[in-house]
Design an enzyme around this catalytic site. Structure first.
Site, PDB file in Angstrom:
ATOM      1  N   LYS A 200       0.860  -1.190   0.000  1.00 44.74           N
ATOM      2  CA  LYS A 200       0.000   0.000   0.000  1.00 44.74           C
ATOM      3  C   LYS A 200       0.894   1.237   0.000  1.00 44.74           C
ATOM      4  CE  LYS A 200      -4.160  -1.776   0.353  1.00 44.74           C
ATOM      5  NZ  LYS A 200      -4.718  -2.220   1.621  1.00 44.74           N
TER       6      LYS A 200
ATOM      7  N   HIS B  52       1.609   7.008   2.827  1.00 47.41           N
ATOM      8  CA  HIS B  52       1.034   8.349   2.705  1.00 47.41           C
ATOM      9  C   HIS B  52       1.358   9.233   3.908  1.00 47.41           C
ATOM     10  CE1 HIS B  52      -2.139   7.205   5.481  1.00 47.41           C
ATOM     11  NE2 HIS B  52      -2.333   6.116   4.766  1.00 47.41           N
TER      12      HIS B  52
ATOM     13  N   HIS C 130       1.007   7.905   7.481  1.00 40.46           N
ATOM     14  CA  HIS C 130       2.107   7.064   7.970  1.00 40.46           C
ATOM     15  C   HIS C 130       3.291   7.919   8.387  1.00 40.46           C
ATOM     16  CE1 HIS C 130       0.162   4.047   5.144  1.00 40.46           C
ATOM     17  NE2 HIS C 130      -0.022   3.559   6.357  1.00 40.46           N
TER      18      HIS C 130
HETATM   19  N1  ARG Z   1      -0.695  -1.402   9.892  1.00 39.77           N
HETATM   20  C1  ARG Z   1      -1.679  -0.646  10.616  1.00 39.77           C
HETATM   21  C2  ARG Z   1      -2.254   0.470   9.730  1.00 39.77           C
HETATM   22  O1  ARG Z   1      -1.609   0.896   8.791  1.00 39.77           O
HETATM   23  C3  ARG Z   1      -1.129   0.009  11.850  1.00 39.77           C
HETATM   24  C4  ARG Z   1      -0.543  -0.940  12.838  1.00 39.77           C
HETATM   25  C5  ARG Z   1      -0.515  -0.363  14.202  1.00 39.77           C
HETATM   26  N2  ARG Z   1       0.158  -1.171  15.156  1.00 39.77           N
HETATM   27  C6  ARG Z   1      -0.349  -2.228  15.801  1.00 39.77           C
HETATM   28  N3  ARG Z   1       0.424  -2.868  16.652  1.00 39.77           N
HETATM   29  N4  ARG Z   1      -1.585  -2.592  15.656  1.00 39.77           N
HETATM   30  O2  ARG Z   1      -3.349   0.915  10.017  1.00 39.77           O
END
Ligand code: ARG
Length: 577
Positions: free
Chosen positions: A126, A129, A132
């Site tokens: 993905k 952006h 992030h």
């Molecule tokens: N990958 C997830 C996202 O982009 C965020 C992960 C956050 N961290 C976790 N330990 N759940 O929304």
């Protein structure tokens, strides 16, 4: 020398109140004519059976509160106001900075303690952006802040590399994937086929079946599927790592969700053993009513685990491997409930580490009158934002260099533009409380006079250039501890020293509240105070050599304090601009 500590010690000696209580009560008065530290006497009224005003007045003439580091101690109403001796103060503060250099503000409060900072955690395949970027920049800064305070920091990137979407990607890639497009720009290609999958799926249910089968194969470890998944993951990481390198961001651990998916069974059996799993509409959940949150799903009705289960597994892994004292998650506010549920499950299961976990949320990213060429929809790529910022910065500093007839080469200008342009973006993320939404606007973020990184970096470059010029003239800063430093008693000099003195405390508070803006605000105050000083006092003019040397020391300390502070934010400084 810590002046606040002296105030607390003196008041404590004179009143019999314990040091800690006094220290907690000490205030920084809002106005200069009320002194530099104030002790409110209300607390003493009860035990001394006297009006606070009277106590303040009596204390002001008590020998036990006087000290050479105060020029005077006065009562004003119920307050006992301490005015520091400016010369002594400047000497003490600057000597401390000179001793430490850019280590200024370091402490050992975290020695022997481990903090896990989880940040960035993008989803594989993905686009990366601007949202992030918020977690990446905040987390990077927090990691450096904790490190500065002596903590041992583990930087974790909890990659979103698991889930049914990878089944879809595998199906889509086999049907429409273009190898050369994938090599040239992996994320764009993966996004293209992913979007296509969803379009085609509407008319072709066999795609759904195929994707489900491929995900199942992936889970079971079938070689070809795993290989493709690995390829997507590796290629995405190449893209992410390029951004991380550009920002100076590093991680110790990239274990993503796929890593913890393998441990989900253990979570399930642990919860079963403790009798915490209950059935709800076919799913296995942990009831969390006592925590005031909805139940946490552990196993879906088809027996598969979810995002939350993997997070629970990840905490148990972290607890076992790192014995953390703190485990913080820099993740957007919309996931607040998710983390509350995950932590509550562990709490209910009796894990002490649950109390050491903390969700550090942040707001949304918005744009004001900014257009980006390449993207459709609402998403703005971090790379675009950085590139635009650097390009615009380059134009600004180039124009400026031309006006000044500077002899900097184009290469130098580009190098500076890269640092300042990135700094401008980073600063926008860390300049206010993290829960506030942030609004990008070129006019604001590239304002060289505003509350911006360009302003800070410019101020830093100015201090460097003054020090260089002085050295050419054979004039050097006064040394650490030198009597000359007590010549710095002017209003601007005093306010500079005060702002510098505030930085170590700001760093501690930033860690305490996981708010890097405490640091950015402090650095910005230092830069403002320095520029006021610079505009009002000639550093290298005049013929008082001793004063010149003292002022150069101030300059040097401002320079080190700004460098130390901007480093904690993830912003690089430049020698000239
Ligand atoms: N990958 C997830 C996202 O982009 C965020 C992960 C956050 N961290 C976790 N330990 N759940 O929304």
């Amino acid at each position: 020398m810590d002046f606040r500590k002296t105030v607390a010690t003196k008041v404590s000696e004179a009143t019999g109140l314990d040091f800690e209580t006094v220290n907690r009560l000490i205030e920084i008065p809002p106005q200069e004519d009320m002194g530099d530290f104030a002790f409110p006497c209300f607390t003493l009224a009860k035990t001394m059976h006297k009006a606070p005003n009277m106590i303040a007045s009596e204390l002001s003439s008590d020998d036990r509160v006087s000290d050479p580091c105060f020029s005077r101690v006065e009562a004003k109403g119920p307050y006992l106001n301490f005015f520091v001796d400016r010369g002594e103060y400047a000497r003490a503060v600057l000597s401390e900075v000179m001793k430490a250099g850019t280590d200024y503000g370091s402490s050992e409060e975290g020695t022997g303690k481990t903090v896990i900072v989880e940040y960035s955690s993008p989803n594989i395949a993905k686009p990366f952006h601007v949202g992030h970027a918020f977690t990446t920049i905040l987390g990077h800064s927090l990691a450096r802040i904790y490190e500065k305070l002596g903590y041992s920091v583990v930087r974790m990137n909890h990659l979103g590399d698991y889930g049914t979407q990878f089944g879809k990607l595998i199906t889509a890639y086999r049907l429409w994937g273009d190898e050369s497009a994938l090599n040239a720009d992996p994320i764009t290609e993966l996004l293209r086929i992913y979007v296509k999958f969803h379009e085609e799926e509407k008319n072709d249910p066999s795609l759904t079946t195929s994707a489900r089968e491929n995900f199942k194969k992936l889970e079971e470890g079938c070689e070809e599927e795993v290989e493709l998944w690995k390829k997507f993951r590796d290629m995405s990481l190449v893209v992410f790592n390029k951004l991380y390198d550009r920002l100076g961001v590093k991680f110790d651990n990239y274990n993503g969700e796929s890593y913890y998916a393998k441990m989900a069974d253990e979570v399930v059996s642990m919860l079963k053993e403790k009798n915490l799993l209950v059935e709800s509409e076919g799913a296995q959940v942990v009831d969390l009513e006592e925590f005031g949150v909805p139940p946490c799903i552990i196993l879906k009705s088809d027996g598969t685990t979810i995002y939350g289960t993997r997070d629970i597994a990840a905490i148990l892994y972290r607890d076992e491997h790192y014995h953390f004292d703190k485990n913080i998650y820099v993740v957007g506010i919309p996931q607040a409930l998710h983390f509350k549920q995950v932590f509550s499950v562990l709490k209910k299961a009796g894990y002490e580490c649950a109390d050491k976990c903390e969700h550090v949320g942040f707001g949304l990213v918005k744009f004001q009158n900014m257009k980006f060429s390449t993207r459709d929809g609402n998403i703005v790529l971090l790379e675009e934002l950085l590139d635009e910022s650097v390009a615009k910065t380059y134009e600004l500093i180039k124009a400026n260099a031309e006006t000044r007839k500077s002899d900097m080469s184009d290469e130098q200008l580009r190098e500076i533009a890269e640092k300042v342009g990135l700094g401008a973006v980073i600063y926008t993320y860390v300049k206010a409380g993290r829960e506030r939404d942030i609004v990008f606007s070129w006019d604001q973020m590239l304002d060289f006079e505003g509350d911006t990184a360009p302003y800070l970096i410019y101020t830093y470059a100015r201090t460097r250039s003054i020090l260089r010029k002085a050295a050419e003239q054979g004039v050097f800063p006064a040394e650490e501890g030198s009597e000359l430093l007590s010549k710095l008693t002017g209003d601007e000099e005093f306010s500079c020293a005060k702002m510098i003195a505030d930085l170590p405390d700001a760093i501690k508070k930033a860690a305490g509240s996981n708010e890097p803006f405490m640091v950015s605000r402090s650095v910005s105050n230092i830069a403002r105070a320095f520029n006021r000083f610079y505009n009002n006092c000639s550093i290298l003019g005049g013929d008082d050599l001793e004063l010149k040397r003292a002022r150069l020391s101030l300059c040097r300390c401002v320079c080190d304090a700004i460098e130390a502070g901007t480093y904690l934010l993830g912003i690089s400084v430049v020698e000239q601009m």
